[in-house]
Design a protein around this motif. Structure first.
Motif, PDB file in Angstrom:
ATOM      1  N   THR A  88       0.859  -1.196   0.000  1.00 48.95           N
ATOM      2  CA  THR A  88       0.000   0.000   0.000  1.00 48.95           C
ATOM      3  C   THR A  88       0.891   1.241   0.000  1.00 48.95           C
ATOM      4  OG1 THR A  88      -1.691   1.203   1.259  1.00 48.95           O
ATOM      5  CG2 THR A  88      -0.237  -0.237   2.509  1.00 48.95           C
ATOM      6  N   THR A  90       0.821   4.321  -0.811  1.00 50.28           N
ATOM      7  CA  THR A  90       0.400   5.689  -0.487  1.00 50.28           C
ATOM      8  C   THR A  90      -0.249   5.788   0.896  1.00 50.28           C
ATOM      9  OG1 THR A  90      -1.726   5.344  -1.597  1.00 50.28           O
ATOM     10  CG2 THR A  90       0.082   6.277  -2.912  1.00 50.28           C
ATOM     11  N   ASN A  91       0.010   4.827   1.740  1.00 53.89           N
ATOM     12  CA  ASN A  91      -0.568   4.844   3.093  1.00 53.89           C
ATOM     13  C   ASN A  91       0.217   5.842   3.956  1.00 53.89           C
ATOM     14  OD1 ASN A  91      -1.209   4.254   5.850  1.00 53.89           O
ATOM     15  ND2 ASN A  91      -2.021   2.270   5.172  1.00 53.89           N
ATOM     16  N   VAL A  92      -0.352   7.019   4.172  1.00 52.92           N
ATOM     17  CA  VAL A  92       0.391   8.081   4.853  1.00 52.92           C
ATOM     18  C   VAL A  92       0.662   7.743   6.319  1.00 52.92           C
ATOM     19  CG1 VAL A  92      -0.313   9.967   3.351  1.00 52.92           C
ATOM     20  CG2 VAL A  92      -1.740   9.360   5.299  1.00 52.92           C
ATOM     21  N   GLN A 117       7.023  13.414   2.087  1.00 50.96           N
ATOM     22  CA  GLN A 117       6.286  12.482   1.229  1.00 50.96           C
ATOM     23  C   GLN A 117       4.849  12.321   1.712  1.00 50.96           C
ATOM     24  OE1 GLN A 117       8.132   8.623   0.768  1.00 50.96           O
ATOM     25  NE2 GLN A 117       6.345   7.733  -0.191  1.00 50.96           N
ATOM     26  N   ARG A 120       2.864  15.369   0.799  1.00 49.47           N
ATOM     27  CA  ARG A 120       2.567  15.438  -0.644  1.00 49.47           C
ATOM     28  C   ARG A 120       1.372  14.540  -0.990  1.00 49.47           C
ATOM     29  NH1 ARG A 120       8.213  15.424  -1.248  1.00 49.47           N
ATOM     30  NH2 ARG A 120       8.195  13.195  -1.693  1.00 49.47           N
ATOM     31  N   ILE A 121       1.359  13.360  -0.390  1.00 53.10           N
ATOM     32  CA  ILE A 121       0.257  12.428  -0.665  1.00 53.10           C
ATOM     33  C   ILE A 121      -1.039  12.946  -0.063  1.00 53.10           C
ATOM     34  CG2 ILE A 121      -0.609  10.097  -0.174  1.00 53.10           C
ATOM     35  CD1 ILE A 121       2.352   9.174  -0.249  1.00 53.10           C
ATOM     36  N   ASN A 122      -0.933  13.455   1.165  1.00 54.86           N
ATOM     37  CA  ASN A 122      -2.125  13.976   1.846  1.00 54.86           C
ATOM     38  C   ASN A 122      -1.772  15.298   2.523  1.00 54.86           C
ATOM     39  OD1 ASN A 122      -4.421  14.528   3.261  1.00 54.86           O
ATOM     40  ND2 ASN A 122      -4.349  12.700   4.563  1.00 54.86           N
TER      41      ASN A 122
END
Length: 377
Positions: A88, A90-92, A117, A120-122
């Motif tokens: 997974t 993109t699991n922040v 990172q 950026r994702i969330n």
């Protein structure tokens, strides 16, 4: 095979398949219960069985990482987080905890990399922004820290911890009104936050509002009666206001809480010196120097008090210790010279006063020059 037999067979098959499918879930839930109850080894054993049955289970890898985290096995935690992120990416939450693990290992640049990172994702992940603020504040990058804390506050306006941290960064930059605003916000939402009262007291003191500082320190002490640092700070503030007896009570209270509190012993010695209670003052200063022998200020105070009681040889010894720790302490050179003069060592005294001229160009240097003019050849 009749219809009843067929239906029984299908029901049994469905039950077996459902039971197999639920096996990893049941084990994961049991592992989670073990984790929440601090049974980390048992949790890891169950998670190993979960992943043996079901290879794709990022939550299991993440929970395993958390077990390692709780046991301070940060490298192993990162390995588990990486396996979770393969499944997974993109699991922040996992990325965030990976950053925290790197921070615990002292790898701040990697921690920052993964926190960036996560944001950026969330961009709405407030915890990552707040943690970035903490890293930059610890490194002295207070303006960046303020910016990151402000982002976290915009995302979560009820996070009083972020206000407290931003207030600390504002205070470090000298933005005292802004710091006071942040601390007052915390107190508006929680009037019993002793840390906010303590921080606000420091701001009031820097603003020259000693009485307001005393009030704020008093709030801390009401909430935490055994807070030796608040007792010391209020005592020092009361001393600055000339309220010596009140100050002495606070310093004595701090020492009741912690008899090894060297700074409190020093301040007690200084206060008693001002009250001209020299024998008691000397005992306090000696206690401070015994507890913290590498603090030049402790030996300087011992020297002053020995001199005031005409213990000139002992004064010279104390000033020797002070100068060994701080070779630019003009007052120690000046006072040691005066003690040597009284002991008849005029040549040694003049050498000390010459040293004052090398390290100071203010009133002490002027006094040293006068002594040289009077006592020199």
């Amino acid at each position: 095979m009749n219809v009843r037999t067929l239906l029984t067979f299908l029901a049994l098959t469905l039950t077996l398949l459902t039971g197999y499918a639920q096996g990893p879930v049941r084990l994961y839930n049991e592992a989670q219960d073990d984790y929440l109850n601090n049974r980390y080894t048992q949790a890891e054993e169950k998670l190993a069985l979960v992943l043996k049955q079901q290879k794709f289970y990022p939550d299991a890898w993440y929970l395993w990482g958390q077990c390692h985290w709780q046991q301070k096995e940060f490298k192993k935690a990162i390995q588990c987080y990486n396996k979770a992120l393969k499944q997974t990416p993109t699991n922040v939450e996992v990325i965030y905890h990976k950053a925290l693990a790197y921070q615990e290992l002292g790898k701040g640049s990697k921690a920052v990399k993964y926190l960036y990172q996560a944001t950026r994702i969330n961009p709405g992940y407030a915890m990552a922004w707040k943690r970035l603020g903490g890293i930059f504040a610890a490194a002295g990058g207070y303006q960046k820290a303020i910016d990151y804390y402000s982002t976290a506050i915009d995302l979560d306006p009820l996070d009083k911890d972020a206000f407290m941290l931003r207030g600390n960064a504002q205070a470090a930059l000298g933005n005292l009104p802004e710091a006071a605003t942040d601390f007052n916000y915390v107190l508006l939402h929680d009037a019993d936050d002793a840390d906010a009262w303590y921080n606000l007291a420091g701001i009031e003191l820097k603003n020259g509002n000693a009485y307001e500082a005393v009030k704020a320190y008093s709030m801390v002490i009401d909430l935490r009666p055994r807070d030796e640092q608040a007792l010391l700070s209020r005592g020092v503030t009361l001393l600055a206001l000339g309220l010596r007896n009140d100050a002495l009570r606070d310093l004595d209270s701090a020492l009741v809480v912690d008899s090894t509190f060297a700074v409190a012993w020093w301040n007690r010695g200084y206060l008693l010196m001002e009250l001209e209670r020299y024998p008691e003052a000397l005992l306090s200063a000696q206690k401070a120097s015994a507890l913290n022998p590498n603090d030049a200020e402790n030996w300087l105070l011992v020297g002053r008090l020995e001199f005031k009681q005409r213990h000139y040889k002992q004064a010279v010894v104390a000033y020797d210790r002070c100068i060994a720790l701080n070779k630019r302490c003009a007052e120690a050179f000046l006072n040691r010279g005066e003690a040597r003069r009284v002991l008849g060592d005029v040549k040694g005294a003049c050498k000390d006063w010459q040293q004052v001229l090398k390290v100071d160009d203010g009133p002490l240097a002027e006094k040293a020059q006068n002594w040289i003019d009077i006592n020199g050849d």
